[in-house]
Design a protein around this motif. Structure first.
Motif, PDB file in Angstrom:
ATOM      1  N   ALA A  72       0.839  -1.202   0.000  1.00 47.25           N
ATOM      2  CA  ALA A  72       0.000   0.000   0.000  1.00 47.25           C
ATOM      3  C   ALA A  72       0.877   1.255   0.000  1.00 47.25           C
ATOM      4  O   ALA A  72       0.604   2.225  -0.720  1.00 47.25           O
ATOM      5  CB  ALA A  72      -0.926   0.001   1.217  1.00 47.25           C
ATOM      6  N   LYS A  76       0.717   4.420  -3.103  1.00 46.25           N
ATOM      7  CA  LYS A  76      -0.094   5.559  -2.685  1.00 46.25           C
ATOM      8  C   LYS A  76      -0.457   6.409  -3.896  1.00 46.25           C
ATOM      9  O   LYS A  76       0.307   6.517  -4.853  1.00 46.25           O
ATOM     10  CB  LYS A  76       0.684   6.436  -1.694  1.00 46.25           C
ATOM     11  CG  LYS A  76       0.734   5.922  -0.272  1.00 46.25           C
ATOM     12  CD  LYS A  76       1.488   6.911   0.595  1.00 46.25           C
ATOM     13  CE  LYS A  76       1.515   6.486   2.053  1.00 46.25           C
ATOM     14  NZ  LYS A  76       2.295   7.442   2.877  1.00 46.25           N
ATOM     15  N   PHE A  82      -5.633   4.423   1.762  1.00 42.99           N
ATOM     16  CA  PHE A  82      -5.746   2.998   2.047  1.00 42.99           C
ATOM     17  C   PHE A  82      -6.361   2.796   3.425  1.00 42.99           C
ATOM     18  O   PHE A  82      -6.080   3.552   4.359  1.00 42.99           O
ATOM     19  CB  PHE A  82      -4.375   2.323   2.000  1.00 42.99           C
ATOM     20  CG  PHE A  82      -3.915   1.961   0.621  1.00 42.99           C
ATOM     21  CD1 PHE A  82      -4.431   0.835  -0.019  1.00 42.99           C
ATOM     22  CD2 PHE A  82      -2.972   2.727  -0.045  1.00 42.99           C
ATOM     23  CE1 PHE A  82      -4.011   0.489  -1.294  1.00 42.99           C
ATOM     24  CE2 PHE A  82      -2.548   2.383  -1.322  1.00 42.99           C
ATOM     25  CZ  PHE A  82      -3.067   1.255  -1.947  1.00 42.99           C
ATOM     26  N   VAL A  90      -5.533  -4.677   2.287  1.00 48.13           N
ATOM     27  CA  VAL A  90      -5.827  -3.257   2.433  1.00 48.13           C
ATOM     28  C   VAL A  90      -6.654  -2.827   1.222  1.00 48.13           C
ATOM     29  O   VAL A  90      -6.519  -3.368   0.122  1.00 48.13           O
ATOM     30  CB  VAL A  90      -4.551  -2.386   2.540  1.00 48.13           C
ATOM     31  CG1 VAL A  90      -3.820  -2.648   3.829  1.00 48.13           C
ATOM     32  CG2 VAL A  90      -3.633  -2.608   1.348  1.00 48.13           C
ATOM     33  N   LEU A  92      -7.972   0.464  -1.180  1.00 51.77           N
ATOM     34  CA  LEU A  92      -7.760   1.840  -1.612  1.00 51.77           C
ATOM     35  C   LEU A  92      -9.117   2.462  -1.916  1.00 51.77           C
ATOM     36  O   LEU A  92      -9.885   1.928  -2.726  1.00 51.77           O
ATOM     37  CB  LEU A  92      -6.869   1.884  -2.852  1.00 51.77           C
ATOM     38  CG  LEU A  92      -6.530   3.274  -3.415  1.00 51.77           C
ATOM     39  CD1 LEU A  92      -5.727   4.093  -2.406  1.00 51.77           C
ATOM     40  CD2 LEU A  92      -5.761   3.145  -4.732  1.00 51.77           C
ATOM     41  N   TYR A 118      -2.966  -7.741  -6.671  1.00 51.07           N
ATOM     42  CA  TYR A 118      -3.634  -6.437  -6.729  1.00 51.07           C
ATOM     43  C   TYR A 118      -4.915  -6.626  -7.528  1.00 51.07           C
ATOM     44  O   TYR A 118      -4.914  -7.246  -8.607  1.00 51.07           O
ATOM     45  CB  TYR A 118      -2.771  -5.403  -7.448  1.00 51.07           C
ATOM     46  CG  TYR A 118      -1.741  -4.700  -6.599  1.00 51.07           C
ATOM     47  CD1 TYR A 118      -2.085  -3.596  -5.824  1.00 51.07           C
ATOM     48  CD2 TYR A 118      -0.419  -5.119  -6.600  1.00 51.07           C
ATOM     49  CE1 TYR A 118      -1.133  -2.932  -5.061  1.00 51.07           C
ATOM     50  CE2 TYR A 118       0.540  -4.467  -5.843  1.00 51.07           C
ATOM     51  CZ  TYR A 118       0.182  -3.374  -5.076  1.00 51.07           C
ATOM     52  OH  TYR A 118       1.123  -2.717  -4.325  1.00 51.07           O
ATOM     53  N   SER A 135      -7.506  -3.084  -4.261  1.00 49.29           N
ATOM     54  CA  SER A 135      -7.228  -3.869  -3.062  1.00 49.29           C
ATOM     55  C   SER A 135      -5.947  -4.653  -3.299  1.00 49.29           C
ATOM     56  O   SER A 135      -5.633  -4.997  -4.442  1.00 49.29           O
ATOM     57  CB  SER A 135      -8.387  -4.825  -2.770  1.00 49.29           C
ATOM     58  OG  SER A 135      -8.082  -5.679  -1.683  1.00 49.29           O
TER      59      SER A 135
END
Length: 338
Positions: A72, A76, A82, A90, A92, A118, A135
């Motif tokens: 994450a 960014k 996140f 995690v 986004l 991802y 994610s």
């Protein structure tokens, strides 16, 4: 990590949460990172744990939550944040309305490393604040650090994600056609385009109805240009017929003419050009009868003020055939992906 007998685990560090369920409670009885003590042994056995997983020193492995945090951090994007990790992943989420973009080639490269996954919205997707847009997690509980290092290196070389906020645009609308100009038929385009622009920060400068006269159309275009128009939307004849003058006018005005026609239906004859910093968009008559056309697919990029290339618009061919469903779910469908 390694599996050991509970009796042999005293002084060792747990590498995952151990869940307990009792009397309406479900949660972590022992947290990842907990150092096992002698007093923990009967509790673990009561939870059915004869063996547990603990960290091995110098194994070069990273826990799924730590992987998610690192992945994450390196992906960014301004305008989003996140959340997590939760259950090893995690998420986004968008903070602004805009167009989400993903580097498809890089995404495939990272997802091919091994354990990393991802998952994202499609490229060029319109987003609103609070929407989930990506994610990331690894598949196993732990992975070798070399995989994370490889992904971090790739993401530092070029961004995986971008989020382009919508920008306020001054818009001039030009409706062409002698039959409308002379009052023989009523224009149906203006209410359609006004409705579509309600989803974007558009300031409509005015609406001009023009005869099929290139000089008249050019004159009205210049009027809006002088008022600072960021976007000129043209309706009327957009085909290759000799009497369809609007695309000819757009070519004359453009210092960067992108395309007349795209591989998508409805909206096949959509025309795009640039007159300095002003975007020129020619909209075929299908916009009047069809709830969704190419215009809907490209408006996010127009209001994100990201210039089109002909190459990327040619990607509309895959997924560019609208199924004209009885109930339209655009953009949550295959149409208009590019």
């Amino acid at each position: 990590m390694k599996k050991v007998n509970v009796d042999d685990a005293i002084g060792m560090e747990l590498c995952h949460d151990i869940t307990a369920i009792r009397d309406g409670f479900k949660g972590a009885e022992f947290k990842r990172g907990h150092i096992v003590t002698e007093e923990d042994i009967p509790k673990l056995l009561n939870l059915g744990k004869k063996q547990i997983f603990v960290w091995e020193e110098n194994a070069g492995e990273i826990h799924e939550e730590d992987c998610a945090r690192r992945l994450a951090e390196v992906t960014k994007v301004e305008g989003a944040h996140f959340e997590g990790p939760s259950e090893g992943k995690v998420i986004l989420k968008a903070d602004v309305a805009g167009m989400f973009c993903v580097d498809r080639i890089l995404l495939k490269e990272i997802n091919s490393i091994g354990d990393i996954t991802y998952t994202t919205l499609p490229n060029h997707y319109p987003v609103k604040p609070g929407m989930k847009i990506a994610s990331v997690r690894i598949v196993p509980l732990v992975t070798k650090e070399e995989q994370i290092l490889t992904a971090e290196k790739l993401c530092r070389e070029r961004p995986l994600f971008s989020l382009y906020p919508y920008q306020t645009m001054k818009v001039g609308i030009l409706i062409t056609g002698s039959e409308i100009y002379n009052g023989r038929i009523k224009d149906k385009f203006e209410p359609v385009i006004r409705k579509k622009l309600e989803n974007y920060p558009a300031e409509i400068l005015g609406v001009s109805i023009c005869d099929d006269d290139p000089e008249m159309i050019i004159g009205e275009s210049r009027k809006y240009k002088e008022q600072g128009a960021d976007l000129l939307i043209y309706s009327g004849g957009m085909s290759v017929d000799p009497d369809d003058v609007t695309p000819t006018v757009m070519r004359k005005l453009s210092d960067d003419f992108v395309t007349q026609g795209v591989p998508a239906q409805p909206g096949n004859m959509t025309t795009i050009g640039y007159w300095g910093t002003t975007t020129l968009a020619g909209v075929p008559s299908a916009a009047i009868s069809s709830p969704v056309t190419v215009l809907d697919a490209i408006l996010p990029q127009i209001f994100a003020k990201v210039k089109f290339t002909k190459e990327e618009l040619m990607n509309l061919g895959e997924g560019g055939l609208c199924q004209q469903c009885e109930v339209c779910h655009f953009p949550c469908c295959t149409y208009g992906r590019y």
